[in-house]
Scaffold this motif. Structure first.
Motif, PDB file in Angstrom:
ATOM      1  N   ARG A   1      -9.881   1.562  -4.991  1.00 39.66           N
ATOM      2  CA  ARG A   1     -10.036   0.737  -3.784  1.00 39.66           C
ATOM      3  C   ARG A   1     -11.069   1.336  -2.839  1.00 39.66           C
ATOM      4  O   ARG A   1     -11.995   0.650  -2.401  1.00 39.66           O
ATOM      5  CB  ARG A   1      -8.694   0.630  -3.038  1.00 39.66           C
ATOM      6  N   ASP A   2     -10.891   2.620  -2.484  1.00 43.29           N
ATOM      7  CA  ASP A   2     -11.720   3.220  -1.443  1.00 43.29           C
ATOM      8  C   ASP A   2     -13.126   3.569  -1.904  1.00 43.29           C
ATOM      9  O   ASP A   2     -14.076   3.478  -1.130  1.00 43.29           O
ATOM     10  CB  ASP A   2     -11.024   4.466  -0.878  1.00 43.29           C
TER      11      ASP A   2
ATOM     12  N   ASN B   1      -5.681   3.746  -5.551  1.00 43.46           N
ATOM     13  CA  ASN B   1      -6.195   4.044  -4.213  1.00 43.46           C
ATOM     14  C   ASN B   1      -7.630   4.574  -4.293  1.00 43.46           C
ATOM     15  O   ASN B   1      -8.465   4.246  -3.447  1.00 43.46           O
ATOM     16  CB  ASN B   1      -5.287   5.010  -3.452  1.00 43.46           C
TER      17      ASN B   1
ATOM     18  N   SER C   1      -5.985   8.471  -0.081  1.00 44.13           N
ATOM     19  CA  SER C   1      -4.731   9.119  -0.440  1.00 44.13           C
ATOM     20  C   SER C   1      -4.929   9.916  -1.730  1.00 44.13           C
ATOM     21  O   SER C   1      -5.798   9.590  -2.535  1.00 44.13           O
ATOM     22  CB  SER C   1      -3.631   8.073  -0.637  1.00 44.13           C
TER      23      SER C   1
ATOM     24  N   MET D   1       0.857  -1.175   0.000  1.00 46.88           N
ATOM     25  CA  MET D   1       0.000   0.000   0.000  1.00 46.88           C
ATOM     26  C   MET D   1       0.900   1.233   0.000  1.00 46.88           C
ATOM     27  O   MET D   1       1.988   1.207   0.553  1.00 46.88           O
ATOM     28  CB  MET D   1      -0.893   0.016   1.245  1.00 46.88           C
TER      29      MET D   1
END
Length: 196
Positions: free
Chosen positions: A128-129, A125, A117, A35
Motif C-alpha cells: 500500500r505505502d 501494508n 507499519s 487497517m
C-alpha cells in the motif's frame, strides 16, 4: 488485511460509517477493509510531525490527521493518511464537514505522509505505502509524499515530477530535504525516533 464488511459501499456511506470501535478502515473497491492497528512509534511520529511543522510556523488548521483523501485506483476509493499538510484551499474544502474527506475535485494538500507499519516487502501494508499510494497520490497531483519507515530506518521524500514521484532516501543523521519546506532543520533519525 481483513475485510470488515462484504456489502459494497459508496464513498458517502464510507465517510459516515461508524461501527462503534476505533478501528480504521479504507474503502477498497466499495468494500470496507480493516487497517492494521498502529504501532506506538507510528502514532508518536505523527504527533512529532505536528510539533515540527507547528515550530516552523504552519498554522494548526493546515495540519490534518484522521482526514481522508479520495483517490482513483483499482485498490481503494479513499485513503486515510497518517499526516497531511493542507494548503489554505484544501483545508477550506473540508472545513466544517462532519466527515473530513478531500474529494477528487477538491484542491490538493501540499504534503501527505504515511508511516509504514512493520512487515516484509510482500506484506499488504508495504505494498500500500510503497507501491499503491505513490501512484494514487501522484494521480491526484499532491506535490510531496513522504514514506516514513521506522522498521527499515529510512524516509523517502517524493517530489512530483511529470506526474510521478521522484524519491530521495534519507537515513541516520542525514538532513531531510523537503522542496516545499526548506526551513526544516531535521534529520531522518529524529523523525524515525519521534524526537525521543
Amino acid at each position: 488485511m481483513t475485510v470488515a464488511a462484504q456489502k459494497r459501499m459508496t464513498l458517502q456511506e464510507y465517510l459516515k460509517y461508524d461501527d462503534g470501535t476505533d478501528t480504521r478502515y479504507e474503502l477498497v473497491d466499495g468494500v470496507l477493509v480493516q487497517m492494521g492497528a498502529e504501532s506506538t512509534i507510528n502514532t508518536l511520529i505523527a504527533v512529532f510531525l505536528i510539533d515540527i511543522f507547528r515550530s516552523i510556523g504552519i498554522p494548526l488548521v493546515q495540519i490534518g490527521i484522521k482526514q481522508k483523501i479520495q483517490v482513483k485506483s483499482r485498490y481503494a476509493s479513499a485513503r486515510d493518511p497518517d499526516f497531511i499538510l493542507h494548503t489554505e484551499e484544501s483545508f477550506a474544502a473540508i472545513e466544517g464537514l462532519s466527515e473530513a474527506c478531500l474529494k477528487l475535485n477538491d484542491s490538493n494538500p501540499m504534503l501527505v505522509a504515511e508511516v509504514v507499519s512493520p512487515g516484509p516487502e510482500s506484506s499488504e501494508n508495504y505494498q500500500r505505502d510503497y507501491e499503491q499510494k505513490p501512484i494514487e497520490y501522484a494521480d491526484r497531483g499532491i506535490p510531496e509524499y513522504w514514506i516514513i519507515d521506522p522498521d527499515r530506518s529510512l524516509i523517502r521524500v517524493g517530489t512530483l515530477v511529470d506526474d510521478v514521484y521522484q524519491f530521495t532516501e534519507f537515513s541516520g543523521e542525514q538532513l531531510l530535504i523537503s522542496p516545499s519546506f526548506i526551513s526544516l532543520d531535521l534529520n531522518a533519525a529524529q523523525v524515525l525516533n519521534a524526537g525521543l
